[in-house]
Design an enzyme around this catalytic site. Structure first.
Site, short mmCIF file in Angstrom:
data_model
loop_
_atom_site.label_atom_id
_atom_site.label_comp_id
_atom_site.label_asym_id
_atom_site.label_seq_id
_atom_site.Cartn_x
_atom_site.Cartn_y
_atom_site.Cartn_z
N LYS A 286 0.83 -1.21 0.00
CA LYS A 286 0.00 0.00 0.00
C LYS A 286 0.86 1.26 0.00
O LYS A 286 0.60 2.20 -0.75
CB LYS A 286 -0.90 0.00 1.23
CG LYS A 286 -1.70 1.30 1.43
CD LYS A 286 -2.54 1.27 2.68
CE LYS A 286 -1.77 1.62 3.94
NZ LYS A 286 -1.57 3.09 4.09
N ASN A 287 1.90 1.27 0.83
CA ASN A 287 2.71 2.48 0.98
C ASN A 287 3.63 2.71 -0.21
O ASN A 287 4.30 3.76 -0.28
CB ASN A 287 3.52 2.41 2.27
CG ASN A 287 2.65 2.56 3.50
OD1 ASN A 287 1.53 3.06 3.42
ND2 ASN A 287 3.14 2.09 4.64
N VAL B 36 3.08 18.59 7.52
CA VAL B 36 3.59 18.61 6.15
C VAL B 36 4.56 19.77 5.95
O VAL B 36 4.85 20.15 4.82
CB VAL B 36 2.42 18.72 5.14
CG1 VAL B 36 1.51 17.50 5.26
CG2 VAL B 36 1.63 20.00 5.34
N ASP B 37 5.10 20.31 7.04
CA ASP B 37 5.97 21.47 6.92
C ASP B 37 7.24 21.16 6.14
O ASP B 37 7.79 22.04 5.45
CB ASP B 37 6.31 22.03 8.30
CG ASP B 37 6.97 21.01 9.22
OD1 ASP B 37 6.58 19.83 9.17
OD2 ASP B 37 7.86 21.40 9.99
N CYS C 180 -4.81 13.10 12.98
CA CYS C 180 -4.49 11.69 12.78
C CYS C 180 -4.55 11.01 14.13
O CYS C 180 -4.04 11.53 15.12
CB CYS C 180 -3.10 11.54 12.17
SG CYS C 180 -2.57 9.83 11.99
N ARG D 235 1.30 14.52 12.14
CA ARG D 235 2.18 14.21 11.02
C ARG D 235 2.19 15.44 10.11
O ARG D 235 1.55 15.46 9.06
CB ARG D 235 1.70 12.96 10.28
CG ARG D 235 1.82 11.72 11.14
CD ARG D 235 1.78 10.45 10.32
NE ARG D 235 0.44 9.93 10.20
CZ ARG D 235 0.13 8.77 9.60
NH1 ARG D 235 1.09 8.04 9.07
NH2 ARG D 235 -1.11 8.36 9.51
N ASP E 282 5.10 0.53 12.16
CA ASP E 282 3.90 -0.15 11.69
C ASP E 282 3.83 -1.61 12.13
O ASP E 282 2.83 -2.29 11.87
CB ASP E 282 3.80 -0.07 10.16
CG ASP E 282 3.29 1.28 9.68
OD1 ASP E 282 2.88 2.08 10.53
OD2 ASP E 282 3.29 1.52 8.46
N ARG F 222 -8.23 -0.57 4.96
CA ARG F 222 -7.33 0.42 4.37
C ARG F 222 -5.97 -0.18 4.02
O ARG F 222 -5.26 0.35 3.16
CB ARG F 222 -7.11 1.61 5.33
CG ARG F 222 -8.34 2.48 5.55
CD ARG F 222 -7.98 3.68 6.41
NE ARG F 222 -6.78 4.34 5.91
CZ ARG F 222 -5.73 4.65 6.65
NH1 ARG F 222 -5.71 4.36 7.94
NH2 ARG F 222 -4.68 5.24 6.12
#
Length: 424
Positions: free
Chosen positions: A22-23, A131-132, A124, A129, A312, A404
């Site tokens: 998936k990733n 996004v900077d 989340c 998490r 994970d 997911r």
């Protein structure tokens, strides 16, 4: 909401086919935005997140054709993505809020179209998490970026090469910047880059499309920009987290399982901990065989960016330690709120004490089935593993998280002998 009903205490036995990652699939789908020619991806897992990304790209104007039928024995489909006409370089909140990986459209859209409007992902369950780092890197490449009303607005006539040093290791940040740099003018150097196999898989696909990339898999990636990319065909790598999850399930139940269509080189840290727990492990070029001991030995671990132990897999190993002989200390260094599954494991009888980012797990002889609630994708997997090992019936609620990231999970477990049933 769907639930998963499990009757535990059955050792898993047999073979399981591992799906595409998936990733890796999500950023690879976004790579289609970089070219007007078709990009064909095979071994794409049939997952909810892939459906969401399909909808997101489709509303931008990407034409997507799917072929093949996915099942537990032969998972995965083939997608052909054609982005010849990008009519709407916008990622709306309605789609982004359900999947944080949607931010991966920002770099490719900016590089190809010269502008992008992407919703911030929002909260989340497992922690912040931000996004900077994505924004910082794109600005270094010449983008004008503002954040207004919950959206990132980015513009650039053409991005230019730059030296980018990220403040922390970020997988999606590395992928976003690497894709953007492919069409930038000049050389871009990304330092402190993520080294995950999924980053390498993306680089291989981009190189097949005509990109000039060196250093993927190390902490310094160099990209020499080109004026255009072409279409390509690419097979998505195996899912190393799914692989580890099924091996952990076999270990927890005292079983013996062979994972096919995967590679041990993708999860050295996980296999090392399984061996430390007493499991016998044999690997070939495309398979991993695990045989569990009579009782597992507790292992301690500390999550870290690749090639360290993956965050994970933390929940799955907490479930193993819960029934192992001894005490395991689990330290979570990636996400600040990723122990929510511990409370649910305690409902099954686990002995766990939380101290900040550390969990001390004292193994018990057996767990007892109960109703538990999943809080995120990997927590769901940990609860399923605990339920498979527990005595009696376990009901895992809110398993939409599982959908997911785990393709055909109940069918694959049933083929290994597990007594599982999805309840609508």
């Amino acid at each position: 909401m769907d639930k998963l009903h499990i009757v535990g205490g059955v050792p898993l036995s047999g073979e399981v086919a591992i799906s595409g990652a998936k990733n890796a699939a999500l950023p690879l789908m976004c790579a289609s935005l970089l070219t007007s020619e078709p990009l064909t991806l095979s071994n794409v897992p049939a997952l909810k997140d892939v459906e969401t990304m399909t909808s997101l790209l489709g509303q931008m104007g990407v034409r997507i054709e799917k072929s093949g039928l996915s099942n537990a024995c032969e998972p995965g489909v083939t997608l052909t993505l054609a982005a010849s006409l990008l009519e709407n370089p916008v990622a709306p909140y309605e789609l982004v809020k359900t999947m944080r990986a949607s931010i991966l459209v920002l770099g490719p859209l900016l590089a190809r179209c010269g502008e992008a409007r992407v919703s911030l992902p929002g909260g989340c369950a497992i922690g912040a998490r931000p996004v900077d780092q994505h924004i910082k890197g794109l600005m270094a490449m010449g983008a004008e970026i503002s954040v207004e009303h919950g959206y990132v607005h980015a513009k650039a006539r053409r991005l230019h090469g730059a030296r980018i040093v990220t403040d922390l290791v970020t997988v999606t940040g590395t992928e976003n910047l690497m894709m953007a740099a492919c069409l930038a003018e000049g050389e871009t150097v990304i330092e402190n880059a993520a080294r995950e196999p999924e980053v390498v898989d993306l680089a291989h696909c981009l190189i097949a499309m005509g990109a000039r990339i060196t250093g993927a898999g190390t902490d310094v990636i160099r990209i020499e920009g080109v004026s255009r990319l072409r279409g390509a065909c690419h097979r998505i790598m195996p899912d190393r987290i799914e692989t580890g999850t099924y091996l952990a399930a076999a270990a927890a139940t005292g079983g013996e399982v062979i994972a096919r269509r995967t590679s041990g080189t993708l999860l050295d840290a996980v296999l090392g901990k399984l061996a430390e727990a007493g499991c016998q492990i044999e690997t070939t070029a495309d398979s991993i065989r695990l045989k569990a001991p009579r009782r597992l030995q507790a292992v301690s671990l500390r999550t870290a960016p690749y090639p360290g132990f993956p965050t994970d897999m933390q929940a799955q190993f907490m479930a193993l330690d819960a029934i192992a002989d001894g005490v395991g200390v689990v330290r979570e260094t990636i996400f600040e709120n990723r122990f929510m599954h511990a409370v649910e494991l305690m409902r099954l009888g686990a002995d766990i004490r939380i101290d900040g980012n550390t969990a001390i797990v004292t193994g018990v002889r057996r767990l007892a089935g109960a109703t538990v609630m999943a809080t995120d994708l990997r927590a769901s997997a940990g609860l399923v593993i605990a339920g498979l090992a527990a005595e009696g019936e376990t009901l895992v609620d809110r398993i939409y998280h599982l959908d997911r990231g785990y393709e055909h999970i109940e069918e694959k477990l049933a083929a290994l002998g597990a007594q599982v049933m999805r309840l609508k």
